[in-house]
Motif scaffolding. Sequence first.
Motif, PDB file in Angstrom:
ATOM      1  N   SER A  59      35.276  37.254  23.582  1.00 51.43           N
ATOM      2  CA  SER A  59      35.457  37.428  25.023  1.00 51.43           C
ATOM      3  C   SER A  59      36.922  37.412  25.430  1.00 51.43           C
ATOM      4  O   SER A  59      37.262  37.672  26.593  1.00 51.43           O
ATOM      5  N   SER A  60      37.823  37.076  24.490  1.00 51.39           N
ATOM      6  CA  SER A  60      39.263  37.048  24.822  1.00 51.39           C
ATOM      7  C   SER A  60      39.733  38.440  25.193  1.00 51.39           C
ATOM      8  O   SER A  60      39.436  39.427  24.488  1.00 51.39           O
ATOM      9  N   ALA A  61      40.467  38.556  26.299  1.00 45.77           N
ATOM     10  CA  ALA A  61      40.984  39.836  26.771  1.00 45.77           C
ATOM     11  C   ALA A  61      41.989  39.566  27.887  1.00 45.77           C
ATOM     12  O   ALA A  61      42.107  38.451  28.397  1.00 45.77           O
ATOM     13  N   VAL A  62      42.744  40.657  28.284  1.00 47.70           N
ATOM     14  CA  VAL A  62      43.650  40.583  29.432  1.00 47.70           C
ATOM     15  C   VAL A  62      43.033  41.422  30.541  1.00 47.70           C
ATOM     16  O   VAL A  62      42.734  42.603  30.341  1.00 47.70           O
ATOM     17  N   TYR A  63      42.846  40.810  31.705  1.00 48.81           N
ATOM     18  CA  TYR A  63      42.277  41.512  32.846  1.00 48.81           C
ATOM     19  C   TYR A  63      43.378  41.758  33.871  1.00 48.81           C
ATOM     20  O   TYR A  63      44.261  40.920  34.093  1.00 48.81           O
ATOM     21  N   GLN A  64      43.332  42.971  34.475  1.00 44.60           N
ATOM     22  CA  GLN A  64      44.285  43.327  35.516  1.00 44.60           C
ATOM     23  C   GLN A  64      43.537  43.488  36.842  1.00 44.60           C
ATOM     24  O   GLN A  64      42.482  44.124  36.892  1.00 44.60           O
ATOM     25  N   CYS A  65      44.105  42.879  37.886  1.00 45.94           N
ATOM     26  CA  CYS A  65      43.574  43.038  39.247  1.00 45.94           C
ATOM     27  C   CYS A  65      44.542  43.900  40.024  1.00 45.94           C
ATOM     28  O   CYS A  65      45.747  43.615  40.070  1.00 45.94           O
ATOM     29  N   ASN A  66      44.045  44.985  40.656  1.00 48.36           N
ATOM     30  CA  ASN A  66      44.869  45.895  41.449  1.00 48.36           C
ATOM     31  C   ASN A  66      44.354  45.865  42.883  1.00 48.36           C
ATOM     32  O   ASN A  66      43.196  46.175  43.148  1.00 48.36           O
ATOM     33  N   ALA A  67      45.255  45.468  43.829  1.00 48.47           N
ATOM     34  CA  ALA A  67      44.930  45.483  45.263  1.00 48.47           C
ATOM     35  C   ALA A  67      45.832  46.514  45.904  1.00 48.47           C
ATOM     36  O   ALA A  67      47.073  46.395  45.837  1.00 48.47           O
ATOM     37  N   SER A  68      45.282  47.563  46.568  1.00 45.24           N
ATOM     38  CA  SER A  68      46.120  48.640  47.089  1.00 45.24           C
ATOM     39  C   SER A  68      45.599  49.124  48.434  1.00 45.24           C
ATOM     40  O   SER A  68      44.404  49.044  48.731  1.00 45.24           O
ATOM     41  N   ASN A  69      46.579  49.591  49.258  1.00 44.32           N
ATOM     42  CA  ASN A  69      46.273  50.349  50.469  1.00 44.32           C
ATOM     43  C   ASN A  69      47.362  51.402  50.607  1.00 44.32           C
ATOM     44  O   ASN A  69      48.178  51.608  49.687  1.00 44.32           O
ATOM     45  N   GLU A  70      47.389  52.068  51.746  1.00 43.89           N
ATOM     46  CA  GLU A  70      48.304  53.198  51.895  1.00 43.89           C
ATOM     47  C   GLU A  70      49.776  52.785  51.906  1.00 43.89           C
ATOM     48  O   GLU A  70      50.670  53.629  51.800  1.00 43.89           O
ATOM     49  N   TYR A  71      50.056  51.475  52.051  1.00 46.77           N
ATOM     50  CA  TYR A  71      51.449  51.023  52.136  1.00 46.77           C
ATOM     51  C   TYR A  71      51.946  50.393  50.843  1.00 46.77           C
ATOM     52  O   TYR A  71      53.101  49.984  50.763  1.00 46.77           O
ATOM     53  N   GLY A  72      51.066  50.297  49.822  1.00 45.35           N
ATOM     54  CA  GLY A  72      51.534  49.738  48.567  1.00 45.35           C
ATOM     55  C   GLY A  72      50.402  49.141  47.755  1.00 45.35           C
ATOM     56  O   GLY A  72      49.226  49.302  48.078  1.00 45.35           O
ATOM     57  N   TYR A  73      50.790  48.500  46.666  1.00 48.31           N
ATOM     58  CA  TYR A  73      49.782  47.911  45.782  1.00 48.31           C
ATOM     59  C   TYR A  73      50.334  46.633  45.168  1.00 48.31           C
ATOM     60  O   TYR A  73      51.542  46.379  45.156  1.00 48.31           O
ATOM     61  N   LEU A  74      49.390  45.795  44.654  1.00 53.99           N
ATOM     62  CA  LEU A  74      49.709  44.609  43.876  1.00 53.99           C
ATOM     63  C   LEU A  74      48.977  44.710  42.544  1.00 53.99           C
ATOM     64  O   LEU A  74      47.828  45.151  42.495  1.00 53.99           O
ATOM     65  N   LEU A  75      49.648  44.317  41.459  1.00 57.56           N
ATOM     66  CA  LEU A  75      49.028  44.321  40.144  1.00 57.56           C
ATOM     67  C   LEU A  75      49.300  42.975  39.488  1.00 57.56           C
ATOM     68  O   LEU A  75      50.453  42.524  39.424  1.00 57.56           O
ATOM     69  N   ALA A  76      48.228  42.287  39.002  1.00 60.48           N
ATOM     70  CA  ALA A  76      48.386  40.992  38.348  1.00 60.48           C
ATOM     71  C   ALA A  76      47.627  40.998  37.031  1.00 60.48           C
ATOM     72  O   ALA A  76      46.510  41.492  36.948  1.00 60.48           O
ATOM     73  N   ASN A  77      48.258  40.482  35.952  1.00 60.11           N
ATOM     74  CA  ASN A  77      47.630  40.286  34.653  1.00 60.11           C
ATOM     75  C   ASN A  77      47.163  38.844  34.536  1.00 60.11           C
ATOM     76  O   ASN A  77      47.903  37.910  34.890  1.00 60.11           O
ATOM     77  N   ALA A  78      45.949  38.618  34.041  1.00 60.07           N
ATOM     78  CA  ALA A  78      45.443  37.273  33.754  1.00 60.07           C
ATOM     79  C   ALA A  78      44.550  37.373  32.514  1.00 60.07           C
ATOM     80  O   ALA A  78      43.664  38.203  32.457  1.00 60.07           O
ATOM     81  N   PHE A  79      44.865  36.539  31.506  1.00 64.09           N
ATOM     82  CA  PHE A  79      44.064  36.647  30.289  1.00 64.09           C
ATOM     83  C   PHE A  79      42.968  35.580  30.255  1.00 64.09           C
ATOM     84  O   PHE A  79      43.066  34.532  30.915  1.00 64.09           O
ATOM     85  N   VAL A  80      41.928  35.893  29.469  1.00 64.19           N
ATOM     86  CA  VAL A  80      40.896  34.929  29.086  1.00 64.19           C
ATOM     87  C   VAL A  80      41.060  34.712  27.585  1.00 64.19           C
ATOM     88  O   VAL A  80      40.934  35.659  26.810  1.00 64.19           O
TER      89      VAL A  80
END
Length: 1184
Positions: free
Chosen positions: A420-441
């Motif tokens: 189950s070990s892996a790196v997950y990325q969360c992407n939050a975006s709208n028309e003015y920009g985006y956020l990207l975060a890496n978090a591993f398990v």
Amino acid sequence: MQLKIMPKKKRLPAGRVALILFLCQMISALEVPLDLVQPPTITQQSPKDYIIDPRENIVIQCEAKGKPPPSFSWTRNGTHFDIDKDPLVTMKPGSGTLTINIMSEGKAETYEGVYQCTARNERGAAISNNIVVRPSRSPLWTKEKLEPITLRNGQSLVLPCRPPLGLPPPIIFWMDNSFQRLPQSERVSQGLNGDLYFSNVLPEDTREDYICYARFNHTQTIQQKQPISVKVISVDELNDTIAANLSDTEFYSAKPNRERPPTFLTPEGNTSNKEELRGNVLSLECIAEGLPTPVIYWIKEDGTLPTNRTFYRNFKKTLQIIQVSEADSGNYQCIAKNALGAIHHTISVTVKAAPYWILAPQNLVLSPGEDGSLICRANGNPKPRISWLSNGVPIEIAPDDPSRKIDGDTIIFSNVQERSSAVYQCNASNEYGYLLANAFVNVLAEPPRILTSANTLYQVIANRPALLDCAFFGSPLPTIEWFKGAKGSALRDDIYVLHENGTLEIPVAQKDSTGTYTCVARNKLGMAKNEVHLEIKDPTRIIKQPEYAVVQRGSTVSFECKVKHDHTLTLTITWLKDNGELPSNGRFTVDKDHLEVADVRDSDGGAYTCVANTTLDMVSASAVLSVVDVPNPPFDLELTDQLDKSVQLSWTPGDDNNSPITKFIIEYEDAMHEAGLWHHQTEVSGMQTTAQLKLSPYVNYSFRVMAVNSLGRSLPSEPSEQYLTKAAEPDTNPTAVEGLGSEPDNLVITWKPLNGFESNGPGLQYKVSWLQKDGDDEWASVVVANVSKYIVSGTPTFVPYLIKVQALNDVGFAPEPAVVMGHSGEDLPMVAPGNVRVNVVNSTLAEVHWDPVPLKSIRGHLQGYRIYYWKAQEGSLKRNRRHIEKKILTFQGNKTHGMLPGLEPFSHYALNVRVVNGKGEGPASPDRVFNTPEGVPSAPSSLKIINPTLDSLTLEWDPPSRPNGILTEYTLKYQPINSTHELGPLVDLKIPANKTRWTLKNLNFSTRYKFYFYAQTAAGSGSQITEEAVTTVDEAMASRQVDIATQGWFIGLMCAVALLILILLIVCFIRRNKGGKYPVKEKEDAHADPEIQPMKEDDGTFGEYSDAEDHKPLKKGSRTPSDRTVKKEDSDDSLVDYGEGVNGQFNEDGSFIGQYSGKKEKEPAEGNESSEAPSPVNAMNSFV
């Protein structure tokens, strides 16, 4: 009891907020040790919007960590970027950072694009943000022909800048050809778009070098626009012909030069819209034109402007709100107002938001079979969309994992396994920009390990929190326990706080908190422990703080800062000025706990802080230094409201130098009459900056002002402009008018002339008028120049006159002057005083009477009467009549008698009397003679004793120097003095006045006698003279005495006697100190003056009497000299003095102290000395 990690909610005091924030940072920073297997983590990357300098190599950063170490790959514009195929691109070993070598060849534009880095190992893959790489640009201005601008005074003007589009946008500013910034104000200012706006133009705006500059900071280049020429002319300079021939480009506007209400130059219309992103700076701008220049105001409709985030720029034409949020949306209104009206513009503001984190996902470490979750929550306007990736691949197409479940912004894990070990990325975006975060398990099974170094020493200041670290790792998550001391006593949870990251907190550390602490970590796979040590130190304290100081410029000031600290810590004392370093010059001296500032200057004022630092704590104390001095001089003097007799003076105060101005002193100079001489005009309060000044006519005024504070007076200001007042007739007449004759036939009229300031106009003269009092004549007058004296000739002697002096000038006469009384010249008196009479009061005083002279005969002001007197004959002493010494006594006023003191007795005097006026003395009265009666004589001039024998002594003397009459006889009194200084019987002899020598017979041999000698006249006895002498010794007896005195038994006997006398003296001294009485009165009575104390009829003793002229005791060594000659001043002593003086003490031999050595005045006892030591013969006689 053991203290275990028990997460709980607790209300914390405000003072611990900073501590909790620190602990939270520690918790979020907990990491998997690098020696354990773990997925990659991106540690460093280039910014999302990456603008590069095209003149340098391109470096795109990508750093990551993991176990095993990750490998790196890149995409460019969404496709794989094969760096091996491009010789200009290299990757840093062990890193994903790219270096593109464009300095050797290639262009930056070739490598524009969107780059993304991937770091991968066997446990997963982490990705970077999308990095947009763009080279900066600083293009040149497009060439354009700019026509000169000509416009009338008062019109509005906009000079366009229109800079070239650069990357990033340039900074705009306006300068001239000399690279000097153009001054800006409420009237002239630069807009946000770079244009230069004139609300109205003035002639001084005319210039040919209005240049707009664009500075591109990224490339450090500046581009400039072509200069713009502006000419401002007034309407009077244009005639109709010239105006008709001007083209539209030459003439900017045809509006007349008139005042007008405001209109907006920008923005246009009544409303506009503005959109800004959350967190940015909101800038709203309104620039208006009008005449006079409008003033801008800002309001927010249905709300208030945020107090701490609102700023006004560009003379309030720009409103800025920092850290703008959605709450700042709304309608903002700018209002432009001048004296002719107001206009407003409404700006509708909408605040949007690029995505921002509410809860970013955190790395998750689980042991096999455990459950967990990743949460990704973000907000924005509009609401951002959340999407998940696994190892860089959208989770929808990623390999399936039965242990995970996606629920919107949350991934839930249950019963995880190592796969189950892996790196997950969360992407939050709208028309003015985006956020990207890496978090591993990361699924691991690891026993506990403690990461904090063993035996770490913590030193903490008493009464402060102590934080003992116990960084740990283990999977599953270990529990933490803390113990104190070697015996392992459990810590109580009511005293200690254990945080989730393992840190032990002692909220208030005391001295007894010192010791060894043990941290124990346990999970199902094992246990680990670690010891740390805690020492508690005394706090650093400032026991004497620097004190507030007020000093005058140029003096020296000292600040003291005494510090007490823990002796095991190193102390450093640092001095700061206004929270910065001290100026680096020799005037500042730091010595141990003192700071001294010499030659204090204005710039030295401020806050001085003493900072005491140790390795554990820091304390500080501040004091303010106020540098004071006399004020700076006022400036900008201006004269307004100029009238004939008044003017208003205004000024600008200079710096008060930290001591409030209490008053202003105004002085004036009359450049016409007294150039360079300043006079006091008036004083006004220190709160005033204007003064209404009263003026005199025909004065060329200049004014200056001085400011005064508690330290003194400032230097004078620069003089104001000159102001000449109109001429007028004089206001006043001359003062100190007098009329006195210098000769018997004239009248001298004098006065104090007016000064130039009082003349009030040109041509100053005086009208002098006079009139004989009680006469029949009319007023006579004459006009004279600006003088101070006029002489009237041919006047009668000493006649009263009425006088007046009036000032006049070319404009007219002064007011009618006052009349004063004067007199023509005096002459000597004509008549002598009559009926002069003399009444002799005593031998030294006479009274003189006379009749006054008639007033008319005085012919002047009566000063008084003067008596001349002199000795016509003095006894038998003949004087040369050609050298008679006359004495003068003057009696003021109209007196008719006077006293003549200090006359000599038994003398023949003459006198006369004269009257005195201001001119001098009149004739003398006939001489009157008178005689003074006899007086008592002075003491004989000298007394000598010669030819001493066994039984006789011969006395010689000189008569008194001042007999003061006819001597009738001499009186000689004498008496013997025995060896104990007692006086024998007194013998009284009368000696004829014609004798100067006398021999005394039948005296005792070897005996001392004291003599009293004085002369007599019919008036009585004079002062006496005294002397002592000794008759000679019989030779045979002297020989026997000498023989006895040389015997041993006699010497022993005398020593015994001396010892007894010494004991007696000690006893007497003790009794006297205790207040006892000593029988001295008998000796005082025995030594009374035989001349003045008559014998008592019963027993022949003397009564008590004090001689007024002979109280001096004989001084030591004042015995009769060898020639037996004694002057009077050396022989005024008698035995009487020694009996009645205060020096009644005894010598060692029992003799009475002071009988030959005392002075007339009282002296301390220790100053008294005995007379000559007695000879052996005298001692024997005393003993026998």
